[in-house]
Design an enzyme around this catalytic site. Sequence first.
Site, PDB file in Angstrom:
ATOM      1  N   GLY A 132      43.129  42.663  33.637  1.00 31.98           N
ATOM      2  CA  GLY A 132      43.450  41.778  34.749  1.00 31.98           C
ATOM      3  C   GLY A 132      42.919  40.385  34.496  1.00 31.98           C
ATOM      4  O   GLY A 132      42.106  40.150  33.599  1.00 31.98           O
ATOM      5  N   CYS A 133      43.390  39.451  35.300  1.00 30.39           N
ATOM      6  CA  CYS A 133      43.017  38.047  35.104  1.00 30.39           C
ATOM      7  C   CYS A 133      41.548  37.821  35.448  1.00 30.39           C
ATOM      8  O   CYS A 133      40.780  37.305  34.626  1.00 30.39           O
ATOM      9  CB  CYS A 133      43.936  37.139  35.907  1.00 30.39           C
ATOM     10  SG  CYS A 133      44.165  37.618  37.630  1.00 30.39           S
ATOM     11  N   TYR A 134      41.141  38.212  36.662  1.00 24.36           N
ATOM     12  CA  TYR A 134      39.719  38.073  37.006  1.00 24.36           C
ATOM     13  C   TYR A 134      38.841  38.829  36.009  1.00 24.36           C
ATOM     14  O   TYR A 134      37.834  38.280  35.542  1.00 24.36           O
ATOM     15  CB  TYR A 134      39.453  38.618  38.408  1.00 24.36           C
ATOM     16  CG  TYR A 134      39.936  37.778  39.565  1.00 24.36           C
ATOM     17  CD1 TYR A 134      39.502  36.470  39.738  1.00 24.36           C
ATOM     18  CD2 TYR A 134      40.792  38.309  40.527  1.00 24.36           C
ATOM     19  CE1 TYR A 134      39.913  35.712  40.831  1.00 24.36           C
ATOM     20  CE2 TYR A 134      41.203  37.561  41.621  1.00 24.36           C
ATOM     21  CZ  TYR A 134      40.769  36.265  41.775  1.00 24.36           C
ATOM     22  OH  TYR A 134      41.173  35.524  42.862  1.00 24.36           O
TER      23      TYR A 134
END
Lengths: 344, 344, 344, 344
Positions: B149-151
Site C-alpha cells: 500500500g501507499c502509506y
Amino acid sequence: MAIRVGIVGGTGYTGVELLRLLARHPEVELKAITSRGDAGKPVADMFPSLRGHVGLAFSDPAQAGLDECDAVFFATPNGIAMQQVPALLDAGVKVIDLAADFRLKDATDWGKWYGMSHACPHLLEQAVYGLPEVNREQIRTARLVANPGCYPTAVQLGFIPLIEAGVVDLGGLIADAKSGVSGAGRKAEVHTLFAEASDNFKAYGVGGHRHLPEIRQGLSAVASRDVGLTFVPHLTPLIRGIHATLYARLNAECADLQSLYEQRYANERFVDVLPSGSHPETRSVRASNMCRIAVHRPQGGDTVVVLSVIDNLVKGAAGQAVQNLNLMFGFDESCGLELVPVLP
Amino acid sequence: MAIRVGIVGGTGYTGVELLRLLARHPEVELKAITSRGDAGKPVADMFPSLRGHVGLAFSDPAQAGLDECDAVFFATPNGIAMQQVPALLDAGVKVIDLAADFRLKDATDWGKWYGMSHACPHLLEQAVYGLPEVNREQIRTARLVANPGCYPTAVQLGFIPLIEAGVVDLGGLIADAKSGVSGAGRKAEVHTLFAEASDNFKAYGVGGHRHLPEIRQGLSAVASRDVGLTFVPHLTPLIRGIHATLYARLNAECADLQSLYEQRYANERFVDVLPSGSHPETRSVRASNMCRIAVHRPQGGDTVVVLSVIDNLVKGAAGQAVQNLNLMFGFDESCGLELVPVLP
Amino acid sequence: MAIRVGIVGGTGYTGVELLRLLARHPEVELKAITSRGDAGKPVADMFPSLRGHVGLAFSDPAQAGLDECDAVFFATPNGIAMQQVPALLDAGVKVIDLAADFRLKDATDWGKWYGMSHACPHLLEQAVYGLPEVNREQIRTARLVANPGCYPTAVQLGFIPLIEAGVVDLGGLIADAKSGVSGAGRKAEVHTLFAEASDNFKAYGVGGHRHLPEIRQGLSAVASRDVGLTFVPHLTPLIRGIHATLYARLNAECADLQSLYEQRYANERFVDVLPSGSHPETRSVRASNMCRIAVHRPQGGDTVVVLSVIDNLVKGAAGQAVQNLNLMFGFDESCGLELVPVLP
Amino acid sequence: MAIRVGIVGGTGYTGVELLRLLARHPEVELKAITSRGDAGKPVADMFPSLRGHVGLAFSDPAQAGLDECDAVFFATPNGIAMQQVPALLDAGVKVIDLAADFRLKDATDWGKWYGMSHACPHLLEQAVYGLPEVNREQIRTARLVANPGCYPTAVQLGFIPLIEAGVVDLGGLIADAKSGVSGAGRKAEVHTLFAEASDNFKAYGVGGHRHLPEIRQGLSAVASRDVGLTFVPHLTPLIRGIHATLYARLNAECADLQSLYEQRYANERFVDVLPSGSHPETRSVRASNMCRIAVHRPQGGDTVVVLSVIDNLVKGAAGQAVQNLNLMFGFDESCGLELVPVLP
C-alpha cells in the site's frame, strides 16, 4: 557524440524545466548552468527533484565557458540575452533565447513594449521565430532562435488553420487565454503568493500585454496582412497549463472545419487535433510538449470557437526550445520529448 | 524480446499510471487492459493524456487472453484479484497485485479488516510482499507479488533503519501520515469532490485504517517481534503525494542517525536520504519512483522524527509494481523508471 | 458609545482580517490604520473586498493619533510593538499585540528565539497571555494582552483537558501540526508562491520553531511543571486553517475521555467538542472563531489522539484578538464574532 | 415578527449556503429543511460548520408543513419545484425557486433544453425572473420568483449597461465565463473529483449550455430584440466564484463607458463598478452577495471588454434568493446580506 549545452539563468521555472528535459536527452551533454547569485551551489540543492539526475553546480557566467558550447539557452529575464548573444554568435555558438529579446522584428516596437532600447537591433531580422509548425525550415539553419512566448504558442497554433484558409474576418479576432501561475515565474511577488492566487481567478493586462504584439506579428505574417486582435490573459489557480479560447467570425464558406484542422496538423508530432465535439483539458498535456486543439461551431452559427491547450513550461517554453534545438542540430524532432503527460 | 503484459482494471488512477509507465518501458509489450464496463472503448478516449502513446482499447476480461501474458497486473478494487489469480498462476502467468488481497499473511486478520472471506488463503504464504528494499531476493523468484500500500511504503521505509538498528522503543511508534486525494481512487464519492477536499484538511480512520495491520506486519517482521504502532492518516489537498511524519523514542545510544540512514540505503536506487537538517517536499518526488527521507533529533532529545515522502501513485503503487516486474523478469531494476520528478 | 480603535500594520493578512471583523463590530469605531509604506492610500484600494465596508485610508504612524484611541491592535512583524507599546500604555491606551513580542515571560528566552534583545522586558510580566479559555479573568483587567500564536492556540486547546486531569505522561507529548499558507503572512517570498506551495506538502522547522517555547510555557503553566514536547509544523496547500494532531500516552486511568473534554469546554462559546469518533475538518471553522476538537483512543490502547482545528487567521489571530477586546471592555465575549463558517 | 421559512432540498451547496445566510437573518425563522434521503438527521451532522447555528433536523417533505410557511425556497435539482409549486401557491405560500424550472418563458424551449415536459407551463408567465437590478418592482409583488442561474447573473449584469445604451452590435456578443467547481453541485461525479478538477482547466458545453437560452432571453428583453450570443463556460479550480469576460463591438459613439456603468449601477447595493483600469478578482466577492464589474476598451479600439465577478453560491444563487425574499416581504434589500467578503 553529444553536443555541449549551456544554460544561462537556471534558477527560474523555465530553467529547471530545461534541466528536467535535457537531463534525459540522449544527444546532449550539460556543460554549464549559470547563476550570478548562486554560483557554486549544486543545482540539486536548489531543486531536490534533480538529485541523481543533474550533478552540476551553478557557475558564474564569466567562468562558465559558454563560448565552448555548441548551443546555449537563455532562460533569463528580458533584456539579458541581447547583451550576451552577439559575442556567443561570434564564437560560433548557436543560441536559443527563451526570453522575449528577439521575438519582435521591429526594434522600436520592442522598445515600446519592453521599456528599454534594444541592444542589438541588427540581430532581430536574423533571429528566427521558433514556432516549428510555421518556421521549421528556417529553424533548421538558424544560428539564433527566438523561442515563442507561452500565450503566443497556444493562440497562434489555434488560429493558424483558419487564417491560412482565409475563412474568417481578420479584423475582430478574440483570444481569451488562461494561464497557470508558473507562467509568472519564480520571482517573489505578492500577487503570485499561494494565499493570493489560490481559490481566485482574475484577468490582467487587459489594456495591453507584451504577448499581444508578438501574436499579432505572427498571425499577420501568416495572413500576409495586419490582423486585429483582442487579447485578454487571465491568471487561474493551476501550476502549469494554458487554455486559450479563441473566437473568430466566419466570412467565407468552410464546409468542414474539423478536416481543415486535421489536415493542417496531420504531420505535426506535437499538435493533436481532438475529435469533433471535444474539450481539451490542460492536464491532458501536463509535463509534455503537446498542444491539443478542438474546433467548434456552436449552434451552427458563424462564430468559430477554438480551444487550444499547452503546458506553458513545455510547449510554451522549455520543450519547444528543445524541439528547436533538435531541428537546429539535425536530431529527431521529438528526441528527448517523448513524454507521456502526467495525469492525474 | 519484450514480455507480454496485461492489466486487469485499467480505469482507475493506478491503472492509468501503470499505462503511463509501461507505455515507455522498453522491455514490455502491452497486450490487454480489461474493463468490464468500458470494453471496446479506446483507452485514450478515457485518458486523452495517452493519445499517441497507448493504442489499445479496453477489453472484456473473458476475451482478454490474460493467460497468454507473461505477467498480469491487478489494478482492481480489493477482493477481485483473489478470484482470478489461482487460474493465472496455474497457466504460468506471473502476477503483481496492486490491491490488498495478498498483503496480509493471516487470512483471519485479512477477513476482519477487509470484511470478506479470503478466496485463496493458501496463496497468502506464497505471495511475496513487494517491498524491494526488504524482500528483493524473494521478489526475483516470486510468482505472485503483493504490491505494498501507499502509506505502508512511506512508513516502513522511514522506520526500517531505526528498527533494524534496535535503537527505539518498539511499543510506541507513531506514524502521522498525509496523503493526496488520488489515494482515494477515481470512484465518484462526495467526500473527495473538489469542492469538499480543496482548501480543507482532515484526519480520517483514526479508529483503525486497513493499512495499520499491513504496516504492523511489515515492521514486526523486521523487528522479529510485535511492534506497537499508532497510525493516523490525513487527507490533504494535493493530487499526488504522501508525507509520513514518524516519531520514535530512542532507548539506546545512537551516535549518528544520519549515517545509519545513509548506510542502510546506500545501494538503493529509489530511496534518497537527504542531508542532515532537510525537509523533503512531496513535489520533489512527483511523478517519480523515488522515496526521499530525512531524519531529525529535535533539540537533541530522545525523540527521533523521520520525514518520508513518496508519490502515492508511483513508489506507492504503479512504479513500485514496475520495479517488482523488473526484478521478477531480470531486467535492470530501474528500467522504465528513470523519471525526473516534475517540479514545479 | 463605540470605543475608538486603531490598528498598527494593516497591510498583512491579520490586519485585513481584523478589518473584516471590526467593520461589522457594533461597539467599535475604527479610527486609524497605519502603514508607513502605504500612507494615504485608501485601505479598500489594497483590499477591494473591503470596498463599501472600510472607508479609511492608511495613515502614517506618526500622524495616526493612536494615543487618542481606547484600544490599539498591533498586526506588525515581531519586534515592532515592543518599541511603541510603553508610550501607548502610558497614554492610557489598552493594547492587544498579535505579534510575538509579549508572548514569552522570560526575556532571555525571547531574545534567543527571536534573535533580538527585548525593548521592554519589564512589561513581559504584566502582559496577559490572551487565551481566554485559560486566562479569562486576567484578560478582563489587562492593559496589555499578548495574543497567542496560531499553532499555540490549536495545540494548547487540544492538550489542556488531558493535562489538567493529570492523566498523561508529560514527558513525551507530540504535536504534529499542519497550517495553511496564509500563516506565513503576506510577504513576497519564494517558498510561499503558488507554484511552490500548491500541490505540495512539507514539514519545516523540525529543529526548532518559535511556537515551541510558547506552547511549552503555556502547557507547563497548566501542568505546574515542565512538559516535554515535540512540535513539528507542516505547510499544507490551504489558504486558511490549522489542523493539530496531538499524541499523548495515558499514565492513569481515564474512564471517559469524551466527557472529560465535553465538561472542560461546556461553557466555552468558541470551543466545540465533537461527538465521539469524529474527525473535524479545517473548513468546518473557515472564517469563524471556532475551535473544534475530537478525542480518540485508537484500538483502546494507551495512546490518546486529539484532533484540533482552527482558522489560523480568526481563532488563531484576529478573531481571538477581538474576543480579547470584548473581554477587556466588558462587551459580550462573542460580540462581532457570531460568524457562520463558510462551507464549501 | 419573523416570517416562517422552509427549504426544500437542503443537502446541496445552495442549500447549505441558504442556511448560512438565513441562520443570521433577523427577520426569518427557519421552520423546515426537507430531504427525502436524510429525514431525521440533524442538519449540523451533515454540515458541522452549522453546529451552534442551525438546530433543525432534515424532515420528510410530506411531514414538513411547508404549506404553513410564509416562504419556501427550492434548492432542488431541476424538475422538482414545478411538481410542488402549484399547491404551495394555492396555499398562499410565496416561492423562490433556485433551480431552473421557471426561468424560461417558453415551455417548448424549456422542454428542449431540460429534456422533459414542463409540469405547469401556465406558471411560466406569472413567474418573475429574480434579477433585482432589472425586475425589482415586479419582484416586490411576485408570488413566484425564478432565481437566476449563476452564469446568467454575472453575464447579464455585465452586458446590461451596453445594451440599454444601444451602443454595441447585438449580433455578435461573446461571453467567456469561468466557474468554480461548486457550481456543479454536491453530486458524486468523476469529473468534479479533486484529483480530476484540481490543477486543471477546461471548457465544456461549447455546443450548447442550458444557461445560453436564459441569458439570451434576459438580454433580448433588455434590448427589445433578439440578441446573438456565443457563450463558452469553463471549469476552473476554485471552490466559489464566477468570472465572466464579455466582448462586444461598439457600433455607436460612447464617450465614456466608465460613466455609463457607474450611472447605471449608482443605486445598486450589490453591484460595484470598479475604477477605470481595474481587474476584479473572484476572491474580492467571496462569500458575499456582491457583483464587481470593470469595463475596458483595449488600445482604444472598438471592442469593449467587460469583467464581471460574483460568488456563484451567493449573488449567483442563495444570496440573490435572500435578496429576492427581502424584496417580496418588504424588508431592507440588504437584510442578512451585509457580508464582508472573506479575503484571503
